[in-house]
Design a protein around this motif. Structure first.
Motif, mmCIF file in Angstrom:
data_model
loop_
_atom_site.group_PDB
_atom_site.id
_atom_site.type_symbol
_atom_site.label_atom_id
_atom_site.label_comp_id
_atom_site.label_asym_id
_atom_site.label_seq_id
_atom_site.Cartn_x
_atom_site.Cartn_y
_atom_site.Cartn_z
ATOM 1 N N GLN A 36 -2.292 9.918 -0.811
ATOM 2 C CA GLN A 36 -2.206 9.275 0.498
ATOM 3 C C GLN A 36 -2.943 7.933 0.493
ATOM 4 O O GLN A 36 -2.458 6.938 1.053
ATOM 5 N N TRP A 37 -4.112 7.904 -0.148
ATOM 6 C CA TRP A 37 -4.853 6.646 -0.272
ATOM 7 C C TRP A 37 -4.067 5.616 -1.072
ATOM 8 O O TRP A 37 -3.998 4.437 -0.710
ATOM 9 N N ALA A 38 -3.453 6.063 -2.188
ATOM 10 C CA ALA A 38 -2.681 5.147 -3.030
ATOM 11 C C ALA A 38 -1.488 4.586 -2.273
ATOM 12 O O ALA A 38 -1.142 3.407 -2.415
ATOM 13 N N ARG A 39 -0.836 5.429 -1.457
ATOM 14 C CA ARG A 39 0.302 4.944 -0.674
ATOM 15 C C ARG A 39 -0.138 3.853 0.300
ATOM 16 O O ARG A 39 0.537 2.822 0.430
ATOM 17 N N ARG A 40 -1.253 4.053 0.961
ATOM 18 C CA ARG A 40 -1.734 3.044 1.904
ATOM 19 C C ARG A 40 -2.097 1.751 1.179
ATOM 20 O O ARG A 40 -1.813 0.654 1.679
ATOM 21 N N ARG A 41 -2.711 1.892 0.010
ATOM 22 C CA ARG A 41 -3.074 0.693 -0.749
ATOM 23 C C ARG A 41 -1.830 -0.075 -1.181
ATOM 24 O O ARG A 41 -1.804 -1.308 -1.131
ATOM 25 N N GLN A 42 -0.799 0.653 -1.598
ATOM 26 C CA GLN A 42 0.444 -0.009 -1.998
ATOM 27 C C GLN A 42 1.105 -0.693 -0.806
ATOM 28 O O GLN A 42 1.618 -1.811 -0.923
ATOM 29 N N ASP A 43 1.088 -0.035 0.372
ATOM 30 C CA ASP A 43 1.671 -0.640 1.565
ATOM 31 C C ASP A 43 0.952 -1.941 1.932
ATOM 32 O O ASP A 43 1.576 -2.929 2.323
ATOM 33 N N VAL A 44 -0.384 -1.931 1.786
ATOM 34 C CA VAL A 44 -1.159 -3.123 2.076
ATOM 35 C C VAL A 44 -0.793 -4.245 1.109
ATOM 36 O O VAL A 44 -0.614 -5.401 1.509
ATOM 37 N N ALA A 45 -0.637 -3.900 -0.174
ATOM 38 C CA ALA A 45 -0.278 -4.905 -1.183
ATOM 39 C C ALA A 45 1.083 -5.507 -0.889
ATOM 40 O O ALA A 45 1.294 -6.725 -1.009
ATOM 41 N N VAL A 46 2.041 -4.671 -0.494
ATOM 42 C CA VAL A 46 3.383 -5.163 -0.168
ATOM 43 C C VAL A 46 3.333 -6.071 1.051
ATOM 44 O O VAL A 46 3.960 -7.146 1.099
ATOM 45 N N THR A 47 2.574 -5.653 2.068
ATOM 46 C CA THR A 47 2.468 -6.461 3.286
ATOM 47 C C THR A 47 1.872 -7.827 2.986
ATOM 48 O O THR A 47 2.347 -8.854 3.482
ATOM 49 N N ARG A 48 0.819 -7.849 2.180
ATOM 50 C CA ARG A 48 0.189 -9.118 1.834
ATOM 51 C C ARG A 48 1.131 -10.026 1.061
ATOM 52 O O ARG A 48 1.143 -11.246 1.245
ATOM 53 N N SER A 49 1.925 -9.444 0.171
ATOM 54 C CA SER A 49 2.829 -10.253 -0.649
ATOM 55 C C SER A 49 3.942 -10.881 0.183
ATOM 56 O O SER A 49 4.489 -11.926 -0.170
ATOM 57 N N LEU A 50 4.277 -10.215 1.301
ATOM 58 C CA LEU A 50 5.356 -10.721 2.148
ATOM 59 C C LEU A 50 4.862 -11.663 3.242
ATOM 60 O O LEU A 50 5.673 -12.313 3.899
ATOM 61 N N SER A 51 3.552 -11.706 3.444
ATOM 62 C CA SER A 51 3.007 -12.546 4.517
ATOM 63 C C SER A 51 2.785 -13.983 4.040
ATOM 64 O O SER A 51 2.795 -14.269 2.852
#
Length: 428
Positions: A413-428
């Motif tokens: 669950q922690w890894a999923r949240r970290r990946q979501d954050v990384a994706v969000t940052r890359s798209l911003s």
């Protein structure tokens, strides 16, 4: 292969290495069929020696019962150790030279080594050949690399689930085959039959599997699309979480294997039937997994791999606990079958995420590391389970491994949240 304009465009400097999977759109199902058959036959051949391995060790000159048990364990685990060591190497070579050469290498190597085991003269040669089978073999590992990179991303979970079903079926049927063939062919003849089965898989791999591999998409060139997004590049904590979870899956499944016969004996099973009942209980987890692996892989394609991973880890952890409170062997067998059904959704989903966690030109190496983690769990699991059983009691094995799986669910669950954050940052 006759490359059309789309394929040609995909290999252009502006679009390097984007669609290895797209170039195999007409081949991946056929290749999957051969890989399933090859994984099945190789794992049948590797696991069929379980029922007669102690007898073969005795025939090779080992006398005392303690030494027979020790050498049997060493010989059986040597193959998994060899595969864990070399899987990342073969994965990296698959990225450089193609997936099919790795499949051919594994099939031919295992066919030769399996036949040589049938002419071993002492137990040291047996162990060395079993280790060599792991070092040069690994057909199932090479199949994971091929299927995981050729299948379309939206079908990767299902395809890896089907492949996992073939491997699990091989592990399930292998001991059954090993219980009958020595009576017909002799122990040494059984190894020759295993080598012949793998040779058939090798021939199918050589003449049926198709691959359009372009070395221009190898590790010396980085895909522009991934470089642009940076969504997965260098996301090492997520990759580490995936590898640790993969190891835990096999560790949890194998933790009770060394003492399961002893545990079954404590449930009132008579000594004359102990080996047979213990074998049935061991096979139930693989049976459960064969029933659900493809379905859970397809479910991961629909609702997301992380959702399946977290749910399966929690369910498996919970199913581990009641195994400590059973009063009859059939209750344990049923719970092990349910555990196998929940475990089956993990490895295909993890493999799909591992493929997406790195640039396409590194997927072979990444899936090689994943295979290494799985086989490490298969080696370490029985050791840890045995230590826990000796010092804390048999029931503690279920409690501790169940707790570890629940903890892994939190990690996922922690890894999923970290990946979501990384994706969000890359798209911003």
């Amino acid at each position: 292969m006759n490359a059309g304009p789309q394929a040609a465009a995909s290999r252009s400097p502006e679009n390097p290495g984007l669609d290895y999977a797209a170039r195999h759109a007409q081949y991946w199902r056929r290749n999957l069929t051969v890989c399933v058959f090859g994984s099945f036959t190789t794992l049948v051949s590797l696991s069929m020696l379980l029922p007669f391995l102690p007898i073969y060790v005795q025939q090779l000159g080992v006398q005392s019962q303690a030494a027979v048990i020790q050498w049997s364990g060493i010989a059986f685990g040597a193959t998994f150790l060899g595969t864990a060591i070399t899987a990342p190497v073969w994965g990296r070579l698959a990225d450089r030279f193609g997936r099919k050469p790795m499949l051919v290498r594994a099939a031919v190597g295992m066919a030769v080594v399996m036949s040589l085991i049938g002419v071993a003269h002492n137990v040291h040669q047996l162990v060395a050949l079993r280790l060599l089978a792991g070092l040069v073999g690994g057909y199932s590992s090479a199949s994971t690399v091929m299927v995981g990179t050729q299948a379309p991303k939206e079908r990767a979970g299902w395809a890896l689930g089907v492949l996992s079903t073939g491997a699990l079926a091989g592990n399930l049927i292998g001991p059954l085959v090993g219980g009958f063939l020595p009576g017909w062919l002799g122990i040494r003849g059984t190894f020759f039959a295993g080598g012949a089965m793998i040779a058939v898989a090798a021939l199918l791999t050589i003449f049926v599997v198709k691959e359009d591999f372009d070395r221009a998409t190898g590790p010396r060139r980085r895909p522009v699309a991934h470089a642009a997004t940076g969504a997965h590049h260098n996301n090492y904590p997520v990759i580490a979480a995936l590898l640790l979870t993969a190891m835990m899956v096999l560790l949890a499944n194998m933790s009770i294997e060394p003492v399961i016969t002893v545990y079954v004996g404590g449930l009132g099973v008579q000594s004359a039937h102990l080996a047979r009942v213990g074998g049935v209980v061991m096979a139930c987890s693989a049976l459960g997994s064969t029933l659900t692996a493809a379905r859970l892989g397809a479910l991961a394609d629909r609702i997301g791999s992380w959702n399946v991973i977290v749910a399966c880890l929690l369910l498996t952890g919970l199913v581990m606990v009641p195994q400590a409170f059973v009063h009859a062997w059939w209750q344990l067998a049923g719970l092990r079958a349910i555990m196998g059904m929940t475990l089956a959704g993990l490895l295909p989903s993890i493999a799909k995420l591992a493929r997406q966690a790195v640039e396409e030109h590194k997927t072979g190496q990444m899936l090689g590391y994943l295979q290494s983690a799985q086989f490490s769990g298969q080696v370490v699991g029985p050791i840890i389970g045995g230590v826990i059983a000796v010092h804390l009691g048999l029931h503690s094995v279920f409690f501790i491994t169940g707790s570890l799986l629940v903890a892994c669910a939190g990690l996922a669950q922690w890894a999923r949240r970290r990946q979501d954050v990384a994706v969000t940052r890359s798209l911003s």
